[in-house]
Design a protein around this motif. Structure first.
Motif, PDB file in Angstrom:
ATOM      1  N   GLY A  61       0.789  -1.225   0.000  1.00  6.90           N
ATOM      2  CA  GLY A  61       0.000   0.000   0.000  1.00  6.90           C
ATOM      3  C   GLY A  61       0.822   1.276   0.000  1.00  6.90           C
ATOM      4  O   GLY A  61       0.268   2.360   0.190  1.00  6.90           O
ATOM      5  N   THR A  62       2.109   1.167  -0.218  1.00  4.66           N
ATOM      6  CA  THR A  62       2.963   2.356  -0.234  1.00  4.66           C
ATOM      7  C   THR A  62       2.677   3.220  -1.446  1.00  4.66           C
ATOM      8  O   THR A  62       2.712   4.448  -1.364  1.00  4.66           O
ATOM      9  N   LEU A  63       2.381   2.590  -2.572  1.00  2.77           N
ATOM     10  CA  LEU A  63       2.125   3.323  -3.804  1.00  2.77           C
ATOM     11  C   LEU A  63       0.798   2.860  -4.390  1.00  2.77           C
ATOM     12  O   LEU A  63       0.631   1.681  -4.721  1.00  2.77           O
ATOM     13  N   SER A  64      -0.146   3.793  -4.485  1.00  3.49           N
ATOM     14  CA  SER A  64      -1.452   3.432  -5.041  1.00  3.49           C
ATOM     15  C   SER A  64      -1.370   3.355  -6.563  1.00  3.49           C
ATOM     16  O   SER A  64      -0.477   3.933  -7.182  1.00  3.49           O
ATOM     17  N   TYR A  65      -2.313   2.640  -7.144  1.00  4.99           N
ATOM     18  CA  TYR A  65      -2.319   2.439  -8.592  1.00  4.99           C
ATOM     19  C   TYR A  65      -3.738   2.215  -9.060  1.00  4.99           C
ATOM     20  O   TYR A  65      -4.659   1.964  -8.267  1.00  4.99           O
ATOM     21  N   THR A  66      -3.918   2.301 -10.361  1.00  4.79           N
ATOM     22  CA  THR A  66      -5.195   2.019 -11.006  1.00  4.79           C
ATOM     23  C   THR A  66      -4.930   0.957 -12.059  1.00  4.79           C
ATOM     24  O   THR A  66      -3.993   1.072 -12.839  1.00  4.79           O
ATOM     25  N   LYS A  67      -5.761  -0.077 -12.047  1.00  3.81           N
ATOM     26  CA  LYS A  67      -5.583  -1.162 -13.007  1.00  3.81           C
ATOM     27  C   LYS A  67      -6.735  -1.144 -14.002  1.00  3.81           C
ATOM     28  O   LYS A  67      -7.903  -1.185 -13.626  1.00  3.81           O
ATOM     29  N   ILE A  68      -6.372  -1.071 -15.265  1.00  3.57           N
ATOM     30  CA  ILE A  68      -7.359  -1.120 -16.336  1.00  3.57           C
ATOM     31  C   ILE A  68      -6.926  -2.235 -17.262  1.00  3.57           C
ATOM     32  O   ILE A  68      -5.853  -2.160 -17.873  1.00  3.57           O
ATOM     33  N   GLY A  69      -7.744  -3.259 -17.341  1.00  2.00           N
ATOM     34  CA  GLY A  69      -7.351  -4.450 -18.099  1.00  2.00           C
ATOM     35  C   GLY A  69      -6.156  -5.072 -17.402  1.00  2.00           C
ATOM     36  O   GLY A  69      -6.178  -5.334 -16.218  1.00  2.00           O
ATOM     37  N   GLY A  70      -5.091  -5.278 -18.115  1.00  3.25           N
ATOM     38  CA  GLY A  70      -3.891  -5.833 -17.516  1.00  3.25           C
ATOM     39  C   GLY A  70      -2.811  -4.792 -17.275  1.00  3.25           C
ATOM     40  O   GLY A  70      -1.698  -5.126 -16.892  1.00  3.25           O
ATOM     41  N   THR A  71      -3.148  -3.530 -17.475  1.00  3.10           N
ATOM     42  CA  THR A  71      -2.162  -2.461 -17.350  1.00  3.10           C
ATOM     43  C   THR A  71      -2.389  -1.681 -16.066  1.00  3.10           C
ATOM     44  O   THR A  71      -3.514  -1.305 -15.754  1.00  3.10           O
ATOM     45  N   MET A  72      -1.291  -1.440 -15.331  1.00  3.73           N
ATOM     46  CA  MET A  72      -1.374  -0.659 -14.107  1.00  3.73           C
ATOM     47  C   MET A  72      -0.845   0.738 -14.360  1.00  3.73           C
ATOM     48  O   MET A  72       0.192   0.914 -15.003  1.00  3.73           O
ATOM     49  N   TYR A  73      -1.570   1.723 -13.852  1.00  2.00           N
ATOM     50  CA  TYR A  73      -1.203   3.126 -14.002  1.00  2.00           C
ATOM     51  C   TYR A  73      -0.982   3.735 -12.621  1.00  2.00           C
ATOM     52  O   TYR A  73      -1.691   3.418 -11.666  1.00  2.00           O
ATOM     53  N   TYR A  74      -0.008   4.635 -12.555  1.00  2.00           N
ATOM     54  CA  TYR A  74       0.348   5.281 -11.298  1.00  2.00           C
ATOM     55  C   TYR A  74       0.253   6.790 -11.480  1.00  2.00           C
ATOM     56  O   TYR A  74       0.741   7.328 -12.474  1.00  2.00           O
ATOM     57  N   ASP A  75      -0.352   7.458 -10.511  1.00  2.00           N
ATOM     58  CA  ASP A  75      -0.491   8.907 -10.560  1.00  2.00           C
ATOM     59  C   ASP A  75       0.860   9.547 -10.250  1.00  2.00           C
ATOM     60  O   ASP A  75       1.494   9.220  -9.249  1.00  2.00           O
ATOM     61  N   HIS A  76       1.283  10.470 -11.092  1.00  2.00           N
ATOM     62  CA  HIS A  76       2.588  11.120 -10.920  1.00  2.00           C
ATOM     63  C   HIS A  76       2.656  11.854  -9.580  1.00  2.00           C
ATOM     64  O   HIS A  76       3.701  11.860  -8.927  1.00  2.00           O
ATOM     65  N   THR A  77       1.561  12.457  -9.143  1.00  2.00           N
ATOM     66  CA  THR A  77       1.571  13.175  -7.861  1.00  2.00           C
ATOM     67  C   THR A  77       1.740  12.215  -6.692  1.00  2.00           C
ATOM     68  O   THR A  77       2.361  12.570  -5.687  1.00  2.00           O
ATOM     69  N   ASP A  78       1.214  10.991  -6.801  1.00  2.00           N
ATOM     70  CA  ASP A  78       1.415   9.991  -5.743  1.00  2.00           C
ATOM     71  C   ASP A  78       2.887   9.601  -5.632  1.00  2.00           C
ATOM     72  O   ASP A  78       3.398   9.385  -4.530  1.00  2.00           O
ATOM     73  N   ILE A  79       3.555   9.522  -6.764  1.00  2.00           N
ATOM     74  CA  ILE A  79       4.985   9.183  -6.752  1.00  2.00           C
ATOM     75  C   ILE A  79       5.774  10.317  -6.100  1.00  2.00           C
ATOM     76  O   ILE A  79       6.669  10.075  -5.285  1.00  2.00           O
ATOM     77  N   GLU A  80       5.417  11.573  -6.421  1.00  2.00           N
ATOM     78  CA  GLU A  80       6.086  12.713  -5.805  1.00  2.00           C
ATOM     79  C   GLU A  80       5.857  12.726  -4.292  1.00  2.00           C
ATOM     80  O   GLU A  80       6.772  13.001  -3.522  1.00  2.00           O
ATOM     81  N   LYS A  81       4.624  12.424  -3.864  1.00  2.00           N
ATOM     82  CA  LYS A  81       4.329  12.376  -2.425  1.00  2.00           C
ATOM     83  C   LYS A  81       5.142  11.288  -1.740  1.00  2.00           C
ATOM     84  O   LYS A  81       5.637  11.475  -0.624  1.00  2.00           O
ATOM     85  N   LEU A  82       5.276  10.148  -2.395  1.00  2.00           N
ATOM     86  CA  LEU A  82       6.070   9.050  -1.846  1.00  2.00           C
ATOM     87  C   LEU A  82       7.522   9.485  -1.659  1.00  2.00           C
ATOM     88  O   LEU A  82       8.124   9.251  -0.608  1.00  2.00           O
ATOM     89  N   LEU A  83       8.070  10.129  -2.670  1.00  2.00           N
ATOM     90  CA  LEU A  83       9.457  10.585  -2.581  1.00  2.00           C
ATOM     91  C   LEU A  83       9.623  11.661  -1.507  1.00  2.00           C
ATOM     92  O   LEU A  83      10.567  11.621  -0.722  1.00  2.00           O
ATOM     93  N   ASN A  84       8.710  12.611  -1.454  1.00  2.00           N
ATOM     94  CA  ASN A  84       8.811  13.674  -0.457  1.00  2.00           C
ATOM     95  C   ASN A  84       8.557  13.159   0.960  1.00  2.00           C
ATOM     96  O   ASN A  84       9.155  13.645   1.920  1.00  2.00           O
ATOM     97  N   GLY A  85       7.688  12.182   1.086  1.00  2.00           N
ATOM     98  CA  GLY A  85       7.385  11.623   2.412  1.00  2.00           C
ATOM     99  C   GLY A  85       8.519  10.794   2.991  1.00  2.00           C
ATOM    100  O   GLY A  85       8.592  10.590   4.206  1.00  2.00           O
ATOM    101  N   ASN A  86       9.406  10.313   2.144  1.00  2.00           N
ATOM    102  CA  ASN A  86      10.521   9.497   2.616  1.00  2.00           C
ATOM    103  C   ASN A  86      11.849  10.248   2.588  1.00  2.00           C
ATOM    104  O   ASN A  86      12.908   9.635   2.610  1.00  2.00           O
TER     105      ASN A  86
END
Length: 96
Positions: A61-86
């Protein structure tokens, strides 16, 4: 050893080619940064992590994602929050 004469036109042409190369570099960087949703391969490249590490970030649960079909997508702002939070603050080194 033969001397080569460089003309003003040669320098102008070199400048044009150099500017075009610099533009290409900036355009390739900004397209990745401006994308809202990134695919798994893009996230792995951005964070320099393996597929297994990305899977662990999803599972725990560290990085949220959205799955459509077999492809997973990640929100760029979530990645930035992950980096800034750590972020780790470096302690100043004291000399005696």
């Amino acid at each position: 050893m033969a001397a080569t004469i460089i003309t003003t036109e040669d320098l102008i042409e070199f400048k044009k080619e150099l500017l075009e190369e610099i533009k290409k570099i900036f355009e390739s960087q900004t397209t990745t940064q401006n994308k809202k949703w990134l695919k798994s391969a893009e996230v792995r490249e951005l964070l320099n992590i393996s597929p297994g590490t990305l899977q662990n970030l999803r599972i725990n649960g560290t990085l949220s994602y959205t799955k459509i079909g077999g492809t997973m997508y990640y929100d760029h702002t979530d990645i930035e929050k992950l980096l800034n939070g750590n972020k780790v603050n470096a302690l100043p080194v004291l000399f005696k």
